[in-house]
Design a protein around this motif. Structure first.
Motif, short mmCIF file in Angstrom:
data_model
loop_
_atom_site.label_atom_id
_atom_site.label_comp_id
_atom_site.label_asym_id
_atom_site.label_seq_id
_atom_site.Cartn_x
_atom_site.Cartn_y
_atom_site.Cartn_z
N MET A 1 0.85 -1.16 0.00
CA MET A 1 0.00 0.00 0.00
C MET A 1 0.90 1.23 0.00
N LEU A 2 0.66 2.11 -0.94
CA LEU A 2 1.49 3.30 -1.08
C LEU A 2 0.89 4.52 -0.37
N ARG A 3 -0.45 4.69 -0.50
CA ARG A 3 -1.12 5.85 0.10
C ARG A 3 -2.54 5.46 0.46
N GLY A 4 -3.01 5.93 1.61
CA GLY A 4 -4.37 5.66 2.05
C GLY A 4 -4.47 4.34 2.79
N VAL A 37 -6.62 -4.29 7.85
CA VAL A 37 -6.53 -2.98 7.22
C VAL A 37 -5.10 -2.81 6.71
N LEU A 38 -4.98 -2.49 5.44
CA LEU A 38 -3.67 -2.21 4.84
C LEU A 38 -3.43 -0.71 4.90
N ARG A 39 -2.26 -0.35 5.43
CA ARG A 39 -1.84 1.05 5.55
C ARG A 39 -0.55 1.24 4.74
N PRO A 40 -0.16 2.48 4.47
CA PRO A 40 1.08 2.70 3.71
C PRO A 40 2.25 1.92 4.30
N GLY A 41 2.97 1.22 3.43
CA GLY A 41 4.09 0.38 3.85
C GLY A 41 3.72 -1.07 4.07
N ASP A 42 2.41 -1.38 4.20
CA ASP A 42 1.96 -2.76 4.38
C ASP A 42 1.90 -3.47 3.04
N PRO A 62 -15.45 7.33 1.90
CA PRO A 62 -14.50 6.73 0.95
C PRO A 62 -13.18 7.49 0.95
N GLU A 63 -12.10 6.78 0.68
CA GLU A 63 -10.76 7.37 0.69
C GLU A 63 -10.03 6.94 -0.58
N SER A 64 -9.30 7.86 -1.20
CA SER A 64 -8.47 7.50 -2.35
C SER A 64 -7.25 6.75 -1.85
N VAL A 65 -6.92 5.67 -2.55
CA VAL A 65 -5.74 4.90 -2.20
C VAL A 65 -4.86 4.74 -3.43
N SER A 66 -3.59 4.46 -3.18
CA SER A 66 -2.66 4.15 -4.24
C SER A 66 -1.89 2.91 -3.81
N LYS A 67 -1.82 1.92 -4.69
CA LYS A 67 -1.14 0.68 -4.34
C LYS A 67 -0.57 0.04 -5.60
N ASP A 68 0.40 -0.82 -5.40
CA ASP A 68 0.93 -1.64 -6.48
C ASP A 68 0.39 -3.04 -6.30
#
Length: 76
Positions: A1-4, A37-42, A62-68
């Motif tokens: 998870m990168l953001r959110g 719950v996945l948080r940034p760095g997880d 709702p929240e915007s997220v960014s992930k790979d």
């Protein structure tokens, strides 16, 4: 998870009811066995035998997220 933050539920498919299939996507109904719950760095590793529900809200909005996301071909 990168953001959110993003909620995830996981269960064994045998405990769920399958109602749709498209390519490598299988849709199920039923109760989760695990919630997280996945948080940034997880990061999360999900194996072919795990059903998982993603993109779940963790708060009251709702929240915007960014992930790979990486899919790896698994052969026995």
């Amino acid at each position: 998870m990168l953001r959110g933050c993003e909620g995830v539920e996981i269960a064994h498919p045998e405990t769920l009811e399958q109602f749709d299939e498209k390519g490598d996507f299988y849709a199920y109904r039923g109760a989760a066995e695990q919630r997280l719950v996945l948080r940034p760095g997880d990061f999360l590793v999900v194996f072919p035998g795990d059903a998982h529900r993603i993109k779940m809200m963790t708060g009251d909005r709702p929240e915007s997220v960014s992930k790979d996301v990486f899919k790896i071909l698994f052969k026995e």
